[in-house]
Write an enzyme that holds these catalytic residues in place. Structure first.
Site, PDB file in Angstrom:
ATOM      1  N   ASP A   9      -1.294  49.316  30.441  1.00  0.00           N
ATOM      2  CA  ASP A   9      -1.519  50.674  30.003  1.00  0.00           C
ATOM      3  C   ASP A   9      -2.158  50.955  30.192  1.00  0.00           C
ATOM      4  O   ASP A   9      -3.552  51.185  30.276  1.00  0.00           O
ATOM      5  CB  ASP A   9      -1.033  51.259  28.734  1.00  0.00           C
ATOM      6  CG  ASP A   9      -1.037  52.796  28.033  1.00  0.00           C
ATOM      7  OD1 ASP A   9      -0.528  53.408  29.610  1.00  0.00           O
ATOM      8  OD2 ASP A   9      -0.832  52.468  27.279  1.00  0.00           O
ATOM      9  N   ASP A 105       2.322  56.139  34.383  1.00  0.00           N
ATOM     10  CA  ASP A 105       0.372  54.988  33.926  1.00  0.00           C
ATOM     11  C   ASP A 105       1.512  53.763  33.336  1.00  0.00           C
ATOM     12  O   ASP A 105       0.553  53.023  32.751  1.00  0.00           O
ATOM     13  CB  ASP A 105       0.307  56.311  33.566  1.00  0.00           C
ATOM     14  CG  ASP A 105       0.519  56.488  31.976  1.00  0.00           C
ATOM     15  OD1 ASP A 105       2.364  56.402  31.617  1.00  0.00           O
ATOM     16  OD2 ASP A 105       0.424  56.235  30.905  1.00  0.00           O
ATOM     17  N   GLU A 106       2.244  53.078  33.357  1.00  0.00           N
ATOM     18  CA  GLU A 106       2.676  51.811  32.360  1.00  0.00           C
ATOM     19  C   GLU A 106       3.589  50.801  33.146  1.00  0.00           C
ATOM     20  O   GLU A 106       4.059  51.597  34.377  1.00  0.00           O
ATOM     21  CB  GLU A 106       3.230  52.174  31.088  1.00  0.00           C
ATOM     22  CG  GLU A 106       2.899  53.098  30.016  1.00  0.00           C
ATOM     23  CD  GLU A 106       2.797  53.190  28.384  1.00  0.00           C
ATOM     24  OE1 GLU A 106       4.266  52.568  28.514  1.00  0.00           O
ATOM     25  OE2 GLU A 106       2.484  55.030  28.647  1.00  0.00           O
TER      26      GLU A 106
END
Lengths: 413, 82
Positions: A9, A105-106
């Site tokens: 993350d 974003d993960e």
């Protein structure tokens, strides 16, 4: 075989990208916020000094400025965020080909097969943390576990630029159930009402009981809480699952006060959805309408069609019927959204009868296809239905938010 | 320190590699790059930005970093020099 899954993350991703190019923001409260003029004014991401001042993601910019008047609000730059997201994923690809994105974003990484090549899990994790920081200038939190859900929990528990290993349920048993993936605020209140407060209690509750309490998702939650998660991490670049729904939602620049306003918004939305449906070659069966009034209360309605369709006209008509049936203008509306579900690649056969004909019109389809082709060649604003232009200010924001991917090359007028 | 974007004259070789040859300063002065010692992806923590970092040797044997980020070149500079 026990799998090793990482959940990576990127820490306060949007804010970190902004700080990468503006180091002067590193030590002062800064947040990335939506467009205030068009009332998309919420905090999308914030840096650590802003977090210390109590700024929360998704709160309105007005509220955030009340808490911290010196807060700097930066406009989002989505092109940069996509660029950095791709860059980080390419780096992950050096370690495994099993990379499944979960938002911009993960990512989940299945490194089970790569451990023997790189030496150890710790080596891969530390390498990733170091390289993302040194080579790209961003920081990661990595959760390491044997299932995707536990790995995700691990990355939530890990501090910035650190990792967190979860080897068994015992390590996380006492964590509140609300921290678990797929358990949102309303699920928390239901579970709490039944005396389930921690992940351990969730895991110990029989699956049948959870199913009774939570419906279908109860069984899934039970499996996840016990670390039983057979979902494999999909291959990098592999085609995504086909879309289950296509939707578009607009927060207009001013409140919608009468049916004419709603018609303008619905016209633009339904055309956008129809254009995306045509790109994917799908037909929909159900139309969902979403309305949020200016007190931020959200309501949703849905209608299943007798036969499936890919026409914008049918989306518009059915959404309008839903609106007229269920909504009035005692409180003006702030946002309206439409989604179509029950997608399939084929057009249903429809049995016509003496009293009923198919509502699907090939003539309408040809007309819509011609409009889409003109837009693809000459830009989104080259042709439109007249009713989309009945209010200038409203039309402008609406059109801006309903451009589909094939229509992006708008030519200047 | 600040990020200063600069013009650069490069050699694009047959293998697809890009080698910076000259850095052009504000006064149109061409500064020759004697040698590129290292090319690696790096973020510049001093001035911000992230891209390919070229460690270049300038005359007379001065080593400076030149960054290539999304089609633009920049160097790290002290504020008072600019």
């Amino acid at each position: 075989m026990k799998r090793t899954i990482l959940h990576c993350d990127l820490n306060c991703f949007f804010a970190s990208v902004e700080m990468l190019y503006h180091p002067e923001y590193r030590n002062i409260p800064m947040a990335v916020g939506g467009d205030r003029k068009n009332r998309h004014g919420i905090i999308l991401a914030k840096n650590v000094p802003a977090k210390e001042k109590g700024i929360k993601t998704a709160e309105t910019i007005v509220d955030a400025l009340k808490k911290c008047p010196e807060l700097i609000i930066v406009d989002p730059d989505y092109a940069s965020y996509e660029y950095f997201s791709e860059k980080v994923r390419s780096l992950y690809y050096e370690y495994t080909d099993r990379i499944e994105p979960f938002g911009i974003d993960e990512c989940w990484l299945d490194i089970t097969e790569s451990i023997s090549y790189f030496g150890s899990v710790e080596k891969i994790v530390n390498d990733l943390l170091r390289r993302v920081k040194e080579e790209i200038g961003l920081t990661l939190s990595i959760g390491v576990s044997f299932s995707k859900t536990f790995a995700k929990l691990g990355s939530d528990l890990a501090k910035e630029d650190c990792s967190y290993y979860i080897d068994s349920l015992d390590e996380i048993g006492n964590i509140p159930v609300g921290r678990f993936l797929f358990v949102g605020p309303s699920s928390v209140s239901i579970l709490n009402a039944y005396g389930i407060f921690t992940i351990r209690q969730l895991a110990d509750t029989p699956a049948e009981r959870l199913e009774k309490i939570m419906g279908k998702s109860g069984k899934t939650l039970h499996r996840y809480a016990n670390g039983i998660d057979d979902d494999c991490v999909s291959l990098f670049g592999s085609s995504y699952d086909p879309a289950k729904s296509i939707s578009n939602c607009i927060t207009s620049s001013r409140d919608l006060r009468d049916l004419d306003d709603v018609k303008i918004v619905l016209t633009a939305i339904s055309q956008n959805i129809a254009s995306r449906l045509r790109e994917s070659g799908s037909y929909y069966h159900t139309v969902h309408l979403f309305v949020r009034d200016n007190k931020l209360k959200v309501r949703t309605f849905q209608k299943r069609l007798k036969e499936n369709s890919d026409l914008g006209k049918d989306i518009y008509n059915n959404a309008l019927i839903l609106f007229e049936t269920h909504c009035d203008f005692r409180i003006p509306y702030r946002s309206i959204g439409v989604a179509v579900t029950g997608l399939s690649e084929n057009k249903d056969a429809f049995q016509t009868s003496f009293f009923e004909n198919s509502s699907y019109s090939l003539k309408e389809r040809k007309q819509e296809t011609a409009i889409m082709e003109i837009r693809r060649r000459f830009g989104r604003n080259s042709i439109d239905l007249l009713r989309a232009y009945e209010d200038d200010t409203l039309s402008k924001t609406v059109l801006k938010n309903t451009v589909s991917h094939t229509e992006r090359q708008d030519r200047p007028k | 320190m600040i990020r200063k974007y600069v013009d650069v004259i490069c050699l694009n070789d047959k293998g697809g590699n890009v080698k910076p040859l000259f850095l052009i300063w504000d006064d149109d002065r061409k500064v020759p790059i004697k040698k590129v010692k290292e090319i690696c992806p790096r973020a510049s923590l001093k001035v911000g930005g992230s891209g390919l970092r070229y460690t270049c040797v300038f005359e007379p044997n001065r080593i400076r970093h030149l960054y290539y980020d999304r089609g633009k070149w920049y160097v790290e500079m002290n504020d008072h020099v600019v």
